[in-house]
Design a protein around this motif. Structure first.
Motif, short mmCIF file in Angstrom:
data_model
loop_
_atom_site.label_atom_id
_atom_site.label_comp_id
_atom_site.label_asym_id
_atom_site.label_seq_id
_atom_site.Cartn_x
_atom_site.Cartn_y
_atom_site.Cartn_z
N THR A 142 43.29 -2.08 45.95
CA THR A 142 43.98 -3.27 45.42
C THR A 142 43.19 -4.52 45.85
OG1 THR A 142 45.34 -3.29 47.42
CG2 THR A 142 46.31 -2.25 45.49
N CYS A 143 42.17 -4.88 45.10
CA CYS A 143 41.24 -5.94 45.55
C CYS A 143 41.89 -7.30 45.78
CB CYS A 143 40.15 -6.15 44.51
SG CYS A 143 39.01 -4.82 44.40
N GLY A 144 42.76 -7.72 44.85
CA GLY A 144 43.39 -9.03 44.99
C GLY A 144 42.36 -10.14 45.09
N ASN A 145 42.35 -10.85 46.21
CA ASN A 145 41.38 -11.93 46.39
C ASN A 145 40.11 -11.45 47.08
OD1 ASN A 145 42.79 -14.11 45.17
ND2 ASN A 145 44.21 -14.05 46.90
N GLY A 146 40.05 -10.18 47.41
CA GLY A 146 38.80 -9.61 47.90
C GLY A 146 38.60 -9.61 49.40
N TYR A 147 39.63 -9.98 50.17
CA TYR A 147 39.42 -10.07 51.62
C TYR A 147 39.22 -8.69 52.25
CZ TYR A 147 41.07 -14.74 50.63
OH TYR A 147 41.22 -15.98 50.08
N ASP A 148 39.97 -7.70 51.76
CA ASP A 148 39.78 -6.34 52.28
C ASP A 148 38.47 -5.75 51.76
OD1 ASP A 148 42.23 -6.31 53.67
OD2 ASP A 148 43.30 -5.77 51.84
#
Ligand SMILES: C[S@@+](CC[C@H](N)C(=O)[O-])C[C@H]1O[C@@H](n2cnc3c(N)ncnc32)[C@H](O)[C@@H]1O
Length: 190
Positions: free
Chosen positions: A27-33
């Motif tokens: 679940t990339c979302g904003n990419g922090y993980d």
């Protein structure tokens, strides 16, 4: 000092991921993980990032570009389609951040059937001592059902094959997120 849930998720993955591993951000979302995984497995490793939203893929692309990360393949698709999108035979680890993309359409949320199908698919190819970490946000509509389904699925995994951890602050208000970590154990000789 106790680690917050996200910091704990990263700390657990940092322990088990090795340079050169293949890791998945479901679940990339904003990419922090995604960024964290990319930096952890290093240039010899590989990260696959999934998200169903174009906006999330674009946000993650920008996060990776700003941080000069080039070992990530982003896939705009649902995370249960792991096998049709990834050829690698062994995964080092994976992270799921359940819920909705912050500051975006709150009706686009992760859902139990695809979350569980994806966890199952990843477990099949997870290395021994590899981890799947799920950060479970559940305050939004539908979040409670997904939380219960994931907890029920994870708590029934065979203890000979998997260790399942729940990390949660039990005196926080407002349905604070908690963490589930699933570790694949070494198969015992039988
Ligand atoms: C809580 S956000 C993830 C936050 C992200 N990990 C970060 O570091 O910013 C959840 C994301 O899951 C995505 N999502 C929802 N259903 C999905 C699915 N079936 N497959 C992949 N991503 C999905 C949403 O679009 C949203 O961007």
């Amino acid at each position: 000092m106790l680690l917050n849930v996200l910091t704990c998720a990263h700390a657990l993955l940092k322990e088990s991921l090795k340079e050169g591993d293949t890791a998945i951000d479901a679940t990339c979302g904003n990419g922090y993980d995604t960024l964290f995984l990319s930096q952890t497995v290093g240039p010899s490793g590989k990260v696959y990032g999934f998200d169903i939203q174009e906006q999330a893929i674009q946000n993650t692309k920008a996060t990776l570009y700003e941080n000069d990360c080039h070992n990530v393949t982003l896939i705009q698709d649902s995370h249960e389609k792991i096998h049709s999108n990834i050829k690698e035979e062994i995964f080092g680890g994976a992270i799921f951040n359940l819920g909705y993309l912050p500051k975006s359409d709150k009706s686009i949320v992760t859902k139990a059937p695809s979350t569980i199908a994806s966890v199952e698919a990843i477990l099949k190819k997870l290395k021994t001592n590899g981890l799947i970490v799920l950060v479970i946000y559940y305050g939004h509509p539908g979040g409670g059902e997904e939380k219960e389904a994931v907890l029920s699925y994870a708590s029934q995994l065979n203890q000979k094959e998997y260790q399942v951890l729940r990390y949660q602050f039990i005196n926080q208000q407002n349905q604070a997120p908690f963490l589930i970590a699933i570790e694949k154990k070494k198969r015992s000789a039988s």
